[in-house]
Write an enzyme that holds these catalytic residues in place. Sequence first.
Site, PDB file in Angstrom:
ATOM      1  CG  ASP A 276      -1.827   1.195   1.296  1.00  0.00           C
ATOM      2  OD1 ASP A 276      -1.920   1.928   0.291  1.00  0.00           O
ATOM      3  OD2 ASP A 276      -2.464   1.400   2.358  1.00  0.00           O
ATOM      4  CE  LYS A 283      -0.201   3.770   3.432  1.00  0.00           C
ATOM      5  NZ  LYS A 283      -1.021   4.354   4.500  1.00  0.00           N
ATOM      6  CG  ASP A 353      -3.143   5.746   2.206  1.00  0.00           C
ATOM      7  OD1 ASP A 353      -2.991   4.528   1.956  1.00  0.00           O
ATOM      8  OD2 ASP A 353      -2.499   6.347   3.094  1.00  0.00           O
ATOM      9  CD  GLU A 355      -5.398   0.628   0.727  1.00  0.00           C
ATOM     10  OE1 GLU A 355      -5.451   1.818   1.080  1.00  0.00           O
ATOM     11  OE2 GLU A 355      -4.905  -0.260   1.455  1.00  0.00           O
ATOM     12  NE  ARG A 357     -11.720   3.283   4.301  1.00  0.00           N
ATOM     13  CZ  ARG A 357     -11.615   4.233   5.227  1.00  0.00           C
ATOM     14  NH1 ARG A 357     -12.585   5.119   5.378  1.00  0.00           N
ATOM     15  NH2 ARG A 357     -10.555   4.293   6.010  1.00  0.00           N
TER      16      ARG A 357
HETATM   17  N1  BES Z   1      -3.109   0.217   5.302  1.00  0.00           N
HETATM   18  C1  BES Z   1      -3.482   1.464   5.820  1.00  0.00           C
HETATM   19  C2  BES Z   1      -3.775   1.429   7.304  1.00  0.00           C
HETATM   20  C3  BES Z   1      -2.615   1.207   8.235  1.00  0.00           C
HETATM   21  C4  BES Z   1      -1.934   2.276   8.787  1.00  0.00           C
HETATM   22  C5  BES Z   1      -2.274  -0.065   8.606  1.00  0.00           C
HETATM   23  C6  BES Z   1      -0.911   2.047   9.663  1.00  0.00           C
HETATM   24  C7  BES Z   1      -1.247  -0.293   9.492  1.00  0.00           C
HETATM   25  C8  BES Z   1      -0.560   0.755  10.024  1.00  0.00           C
HETATM   26  C9  BES Z   1      -4.758   1.976   5.129  1.00  0.00           C
HETATM   27  O1  BES Z   1      -4.950   1.568   3.827  1.00  0.00           O
HETATM   28  C10 BES Z   1      -4.670   3.462   5.133  1.00  0.00           C
HETATM   29  O2  BES Z   1      -3.790   3.989   4.529  1.00  0.00           O
HETATM   30  N2  BES Z   1      -5.601   4.094   5.825  1.00  0.00           N
HETATM   31  C11 BES Z   1      -5.636   5.511   5.939  1.00  0.00           C
HETATM   32  C12 BES Z   1      -7.073   5.954   5.835  1.00  0.00           C
HETATM   33  C13 BES Z   1      -7.252   7.433   5.682  1.00  0.00           C
HETATM   34  C14 BES Z   1      -6.742   7.890   4.349  1.00  0.00           C
HETATM   35  C15 BES Z   1      -8.716   7.742   5.836  1.00  0.00           C
HETATM   36  C16 BES Z   1      -5.055   5.886   7.304  1.00  0.00           C
HETATM   37  O3  BES Z   1      -5.290   5.171   8.260  1.00  0.00           O
HETATM   38  O4  BES Z   1      -4.365   6.890   7.362  1.00  0.00           O
HETATM   39 ZN    ZN Z   2      -4.030  -0.218   3.298  1.00  0.00          ZN
HETATM   40 ZN    ZN Z   3      -4.005   2.898   2.429  1.00  0.00          ZN
END
Ligand code: BES
Ligand code: ZN
Ligand code: ZN
Length: 508
Positions: A276, A283, A353, A355, A357
């Site tokens: 990701d 990111k 990001d 993604e 869901r």
């Molecule tokens: N895979 C990440 C979530 C994540 C973050 C897992 C840290 C493990 C450690 C997910 O896809 C993500 O990036 N989520 C975002 C959502 C936001 C853009 C609403 C997040 O948590 O920042």
């Molecule tokens: Zn993710």
């Molecule tokens: Zn993500």
Amino acid sequence: MKLTYQHATIRAAEADVVAFLVPRDKELFNEIGNTLSKVVPRFEDVLDIEDFKGKEGEVLALYPDGKMAASKVLLIGMGEVKYLSLEKYRRCGSLAVKRGRGTGIKTIGIMLPDAATMGADPQHSVEDIVRALAEGAILGSYKYDKYLTDRKHKESSARELTIFSTGKQDERVLKKILTETKVICESVFTARNLANAPGNEIYPESLAAFAEESGKRHGFSVRSWEKDEILQAGFGGLMAVSSGSARPPRFVIMEYSPGKKDVETIVLVGKGVTFDSGGISIKPAAGMAEMKMDMAGAAAVIGTMECVSRLKLPVSVIGLVPTTENMPGAAAFRPGDIVTHYGGKTSEIDNTDAEGRLILADALAYAVTFQPDAVIDLATLTGACVVALGQHAAGMMGNDDELIGQLKVAGDTTYERVWQLPLYDEYEKQIKSDVADVKNVGGRWAGAITAGWFLKKFIGDYRWVHLDVAGTAMLDEAQPYSPRGGSGYGVRLLTQFLKNRIAGRTPK
Ligand code: BES
Ligand code: ZN
Ligand code: ZN
């Protein structure tokens, strides 16, 4: 690691290292002291000098004279008797193998607490203690060293673990427990290995291939849809997320059936984002490498499929894994795009990001096809969940209090704990969209919950629990029997949950 049980006296216990569990209790301490002082020269003096008290986590190595088969003895502190728990036995098992590591050490023994050692533990059955000790010992021996080419780095753990008892135990029962525990731990290792594997080894096609191989070996059937089928089926979320990657997506369907009628069907869904990057909403560089583990939910589902098939549990289990990379390639989906998911609902992309869901939405909507008695999804879904709960509990949301309660019980038993977050109606408006049925992000507040609400929009008419395993499945800090990285979280939890569910249906 080979696991055995043996009835033996302390002197005859045959292993390179034998560990004794020592509670912080004067009387019991004397008991074990009486025995050990006969084989360890100057036992009392050594204890004094080393100031060993039996505190939780304390370890003392002793060297017996020639009157014992073992060449080294480990005393492992268990803390106060009234606070003993199965988790402490797991940690103790792990300490035994970790401290028993070394050149020349091939076999490790652990003495069961009983009359001749620390006195029997009145709170826990011998069966449960054996299970916990073995579980901790095996899980604690794990190291991800596949890519360490220098042999010196490959610290070898003991090859064999023997649980000894000076008292008579039901050997047949204990051996069965050990066999089962080994299967469970190996399934946890499958999940850890998959999560720890780098993104250039595990990507959608290779993850699907792994599942196929595993199914062949362990007895569950596996189908995997290629890109065209995913498109045909209308999995718009999975198509969108994969669009920025050179690697095509897969949708993996695993089915284990015990060949019995009148069993429940449980569907497990795992987020399988093999890397990701965040996509166009990219990111920051720091920490991005961790996102090779963004398929830890899928890894737990595959591990659980292996486990239930090998244990031949009387329950039908379907594992669904939508798998893709999230990359910012030229054809990538963009903020502002609108996606149509399986079943026809639309979502507005505000942040690429978010993604996980999107791909889970398709899989959860598709899960109704199996007429499940319950659906549980596992996903490293939000950083917000890590902020809320850290590494020690997964965030749990769902639509059925009974199912939620059952997962809580299984979590407390296995110490793969879950903690419920509320899906109150008031949170729903955070993911309202002006242009689509729902928006894929819900603002700064309650990020784990708004992600849960997004999923809730796509579930069918079934009982459902969502587990956000972002903190528990990929560890920043080592835990007593799990190193940093993939923990395999979920395999033991789900297996226990399924076993409890089966036991609850079987009239005793
Ligand atoms: N895979 C990440 C979530 C994540 C973050 C897992 C840290 C493990 C450690 C997910 O896809 C993500 O990036 N989520 C975002 C959502 C936001 C853009 C609403 C997040 O948590 O920042
Ligand atoms: Zn993710
Ligand atoms: Zn993500």
